[in-house]
Write an enzyme that holds these catalytic residues in place. Structure first.
Site, PDB file in Angstrom:
ATOM      1  N   ARG A   1       0.856  -1.198   0.000  1.00  0.00           N
ATOM      2  CA  ARG A   1       0.000   0.000   0.000  1.00  0.00           C
ATOM      3  C   ARG A   1       0.887   1.241   0.000  1.00  0.00           C
ATOM      4  O   ARG A   1       1.649   1.481   0.941  1.00  0.00           O
ATOM      5  CB  ARG A   1      -0.896  -0.020   1.244  1.00  0.00           C
ATOM      6  CG  ARG A   1      -2.001   1.011   1.257  1.00  0.00           C
ATOM      7  CD  ARG A   1      -2.961   0.731   2.409  1.00  0.00           C
ATOM      8  NE  ARG A   1      -4.003   1.743   2.494  1.00  0.00           N
ATOM      9  CZ  ARG A   1      -4.339   2.376   3.612  1.00  0.00           C
ATOM     10  NH1 ARG A   1      -3.720   2.110   4.741  1.00  0.00           N
ATOM     11  NH2 ARG A   1      -5.294   3.274   3.602  1.00  0.00           N
TER      12      ARG A   1
ATOM     13  N   ASN B   1      -2.368  -1.006  12.379  1.00  0.00           N
ATOM     14  CA  ASN B   1      -3.221  -1.851  13.203  1.00  0.00           C
ATOM     15  C   ASN B   1      -4.656  -1.811  12.700  1.00  0.00           C
ATOM     16  O   ASN B   1      -4.991  -1.062  11.790  1.00  0.00           O
ATOM     17  CB  ASN B   1      -3.142  -1.438  14.678  1.00  0.00           C
ATOM     18  CG  ASN B   1      -3.535   0.013  14.919  1.00  0.00           C
ATOM     19  OD1 ASN B   1      -4.579   0.471  14.464  1.00  0.00           O
ATOM     20  ND2 ASN B   1      -2.687   0.741  15.645  1.00  0.00           N
TER      21      ASN B   1
ATOM     22  N   PHE C   1       1.413  10.698   1.880  1.00  0.00           N
ATOM     23  CA  PHE C   1       0.809  10.100   3.073  1.00  0.00           C
ATOM     24  C   PHE C   1       1.777   9.103   3.706  1.00  0.00           C
ATOM     25  O   PHE C   1       2.501   9.444   4.633  1.00  0.00           O
ATOM     26  CB  PHE C   1      -0.527   9.440   2.720  1.00  0.00           C
ATOM     27  CG  PHE C   1      -1.301   8.897   3.892  1.00  0.00           C
ATOM     28  CD1 PHE C   1      -1.202   9.468   5.156  1.00  0.00           C
ATOM     29  CD2 PHE C   1      -2.154   7.805   3.731  1.00  0.00           C
ATOM     30  CE1 PHE C   1      -1.924   8.967   6.233  1.00  0.00           C
ATOM     31  CE2 PHE C   1      -2.892   7.306   4.803  1.00  0.00           C
ATOM     32  CZ  PHE C   1      -2.765   7.894   6.049  1.00  0.00           C
TER      33      PHE C   1
ATOM     34  N   HIS D   1      -1.393   5.193  16.397  1.00  0.00           N
ATOM     35  CA  HIS D   1      -0.296   4.469  15.763  1.00  0.00           C
ATOM     36  C   HIS D   1       1.048   4.867  16.380  1.00  0.00           C
ATOM     37  O   HIS D   1       1.594   5.921  16.062  1.00  0.00           O
ATOM     38  CB  HIS D   1      -0.305   4.737  14.253  1.00  0.00           C
ATOM     39  CG  HIS D   1      -1.574   4.306  13.584  1.00  0.00           C
ATOM     40  ND1 HIS D   1      -1.783   3.016  13.158  1.00  0.00           N
ATOM     41  CD2 HIS D   1      -2.717   4.987  13.303  1.00  0.00           C
ATOM     42  CE1 HIS D   1      -2.993   2.916  12.625  1.00  0.00           C
ATOM     43  NE2 HIS D   1      -3.579   4.100  12.712  1.00  0.00           N
TER      44      HIS D   1
ATOM     45  N   PHE E   1       4.199   1.299   8.788  1.00  0.00           N
ATOM     46  CA  PHE E   1       4.244   2.213   7.655  1.00  0.00           C
ATOM     47  C   PHE E   1       5.302   3.273   7.886  1.00  0.00           C
ATOM     48  O   PHE E   1       5.721   3.542   9.031  1.00  0.00           O
ATOM     49  CB  PHE E   1       2.869   2.852   7.392  1.00  0.00           C
ATOM     50  CG  PHE E   1       2.274   3.591   8.564  1.00  0.00           C
ATOM     51  CD1 PHE E   1       2.439   4.962   8.711  1.00  0.00           C
ATOM     52  CD2 PHE E   1       1.525   2.913   9.521  1.00  0.00           C
ATOM     53  CE1 PHE E   1       1.880   5.646   9.784  1.00  0.00           C
ATOM     54  CE2 PHE E   1       0.955   3.590  10.593  1.00  0.00           C
ATOM     55  CZ  PHE E   1       1.135   4.956  10.727  1.00  0.00           C
TER      56      PHE E   1
ATOM     57  N   GLN F   1       3.042   1.447   3.274  1.00  0.00           N
ATOM     58  CA  GLN F   1       2.744   0.371   4.225  1.00  0.00           C
ATOM     59  C   GLN F   1       3.391  -0.930   3.785  1.00  0.00           C
ATOM     60  O   GLN F   1       3.406  -1.272   2.599  1.00  0.00           O
ATOM     61  CB  GLN F   1       1.239   0.197   4.386  1.00  0.00           C
ATOM     62  CG  GLN F   1       0.865  -0.710   5.555  1.00  0.00           C
ATOM     63  CD  GLN F   1      -0.614  -0.676   5.872  1.00  0.00           C
ATOM     64  OE1 GLN F   1      -1.312   0.283   5.541  1.00  0.00           O
ATOM     65  NE2 GLN F   1      -1.116  -1.706   6.519  1.00  0.00           N
TER      66      GLN F   1
ATOM     67  N   LEU G   1      -2.362  10.831  13.274  1.00  0.00           N
ATOM     68  CA  LEU G   1      -2.225   9.407  13.563  1.00  0.00           C
ATOM     69  C   LEU G   1      -1.577   9.137  14.917  1.00  0.00           C
ATOM     70  O   LEU G   1      -1.489   7.978  15.343  1.00  0.00           O
ATOM     71  CB  LEU G   1      -1.403   8.717  12.468  1.00  0.00           C
ATOM     72  CG  LEU G   1      -1.990   8.761  11.052  1.00  0.00           C
ATOM     73  CD1 LEU G   1      -1.037   8.097  10.070  1.00  0.00           C
ATOM     74  CD2 LEU G   1      -3.357   8.092  11.004  1.00  0.00           C
TER      75      LEU G   1
END
Length: 227
Positions: A89, A156, A94, A188, A167, A97, A176
């Protein structure tokens, strides 16, 4: 699916001589412990990530501040868990992942859902610990380290569900942070930060992706090793 949501938020006076002698001995013991090689004064380990056809980047792993999460990651690295896994991902501006074992096949529809084996063990400061029945570890909401550019953070699917996936933030994603009260649903914890090779991270970030944010041309992690 274990992830980071979408880009939109969905982390006294001692006069007695015996007391004085005791205080001195206590101070000497504290000093001895402080100098012990397994204490936090030792440098944090550095992980080297070798990406096929792109080069490598290195990240400091925050064993001193995040021993539980770092211990879990380092144990997986020693097992070779991440070798041959693909980034599943990638979202520009951003994060990237990585770490799902199903992603050894870059187009596996289960990518993003996997983790370590249930009840498997990992090491924290020399002590053996056991993951839960889903292969997850407890959330380590202790050190307030923000999801800044280049940080490694646990993916998670809710509380206490982190396992092997993490990530790399490519922008500052403060929403986050487990201690960010504006977005209580995303927590996170950060456990490391890229210290060299950020150009490789940016190359990965610029990869063309499909509608599921999976790179069209697979991006394989050849190996992760500790220096």
């Amino acid at each position: 699916s274990k992830g980071v949501g979408s880009k939109t938020p969905r982390l006294s006076d001692c006069r007695d001589s015996s007391l004085i002698r005791g205080a001195v001995r206590g101070g000497q013991e504290a000093q001895r412990l402080a100098l012990s090689p397994d204490q936090a004064k030792m440098p944090n380990p550095v992980a080297v990530f070798e990406v096929q056809g792109m080069g490598s980047f290195e990240a400091e792993i925050f064993v001193d501040k995040m021993p539980e999460t770092s211990g879990n990651f380092l144990s997986l690295v020693k097992e070779g868990f991440y070798d041959g896994v693909h980034f599943h991902r990638v979202i520009k501006d951003f994060m990237l992942q990585f770490g799902c074992p199903f992603a050894k096949d870059p187009k596996n529809p289960r990518n993003g859902t996997g983790g370590p084996n249930p009840n498997s063990t990992y090491e924290v400061n020399g002590a053996q610990k056991k993951r839960n029945g889903e292969g997850s570890i407890p959330d380590e909401h202790t050190a307030k380290i923000s999801n800044e550019i280049g940080t490694l953070s646990m993916a998670n699917a809710g509380p206490n569900s982190g396992g092997s996936q993490f990530f790399i933030n490519t922008v500052h994603n403060s929403f986050l942070d487990w201690f960010d009260r504006t977005n209580p649903d995303s927590k996170h914890p950060v456990f490391g930060k890229v210290i060299s090779g950020m150009d490789v991270v940016k190359k990965i970030e610029s990869a063309k992706t499909d509608p599921n944010d999976n790179p069209v041309q697979p991006i394989k992690m050849v190996s992760v090793k500790i220096k």
